[in-house]
Write a protein that holds these residues in place. Sequence first.
Motif, PDB file in Angstrom:
ATOM      1  N   ASP A 168     -16.970  36.242 -17.663  1.00 29.34           N
ATOM      2  CA  ASP A 168     -15.593  36.419 -18.612  1.00 29.34           C
ATOM      3  C   ASP A 168     -16.590  37.846 -19.569  1.00 29.34           C
ATOM      4  N   ARG A 224      -7.101  32.929 -17.279  1.00 27.97           N
ATOM      5  CA  ARG A 224      -8.078  33.372 -17.803  1.00 27.97           C
ATOM      6  C   ARG A 224      -7.658  34.868 -18.021  1.00 27.97           C
ATOM      7  N   GLU A 225      -6.887  35.810 -17.060  1.00 31.19           N
ATOM      8  CA  GLU A 225      -7.014  36.730 -17.175  1.00 31.19           C
ATOM      9  C   GLU A 225      -5.573  37.621 -18.325  1.00 31.19           C
ATOM     10  N   GLU A 228      -5.026  35.138 -20.741  1.00 23.89           N
ATOM     11  CA  GLU A 228      -5.311  34.780 -22.043  1.00 23.89           C
ATOM     12  C   GLU A 228      -5.889  36.182 -22.598  1.00 23.89           C
TER      13      GLU A 228
END
Length: 240
Positions: free
Chosen positions: A147, A182-183, A185
């Motif tokens: 992350d 995820r990316e 966001e």
Amino acid sequence: MACIPILTYHNIAHAPVGARLRSLYVAPRRFAWQMGLLARAGYQGLSLRDALPYLRGESSGKVVVITFDDGYRDNVDSALPILQRWGFTATCFVVSAALGAFNRWDAEQLRVEKPMMSLSELEHWRDAGMEIGAHTQNHVHLPALADADAEQEISGSKAELEAQLGQEIMTFCYPYGEMGAREREMVARSGFAAAVTTRRGRAQSDADLFALPRISVGGHHLPHVFPLQLWTGYEDRPRS
């Protein structure tokens, strides 16, 4: 609901002898023909930044978005004069840590070191009315990163380009088109207004602005393919 083609280019140049993935190269003469065809058909070529009102459904008209991935020098040398001839704008998604260097992320695979724009060349691109977008710091596979590292690649590329150019960087391109929730966001949280993928298709006026599809314009295509990509459902069907 309007269909808005977002075109993807890499190199506007003749492919060097022995280079792999020659489809990444569109010859300047072919690119000039494509831009002229758009203009004669009544289309306005726009950068992603300039096209945002159309993608949000706030404006309507015959527009096509023109994008270049990575930031190669031939974009400013060969593509820029052609874009200016027709009064078009375009977006170049730049790898922030590679200014003035070469495509170190895939040079060995492609068997060619392709020179990237220097800061002064990027400023020339900007001063001509073109947009600069971010493409991470090092052209990495974002889903493979932890992350914190992925966040740094995304937000760091924005910060580096803004510091060097003295302007806001509004749009982003996922390297290799690799992205998930995820990316997406992370890009939204970093302050970008929109982001493009390599997912095939024409964008709709109500599309997710952080997962926009594009049309890959390949140097290996026969001339008749370009109109099919723009004006038919050719690009809207899933790849087999």
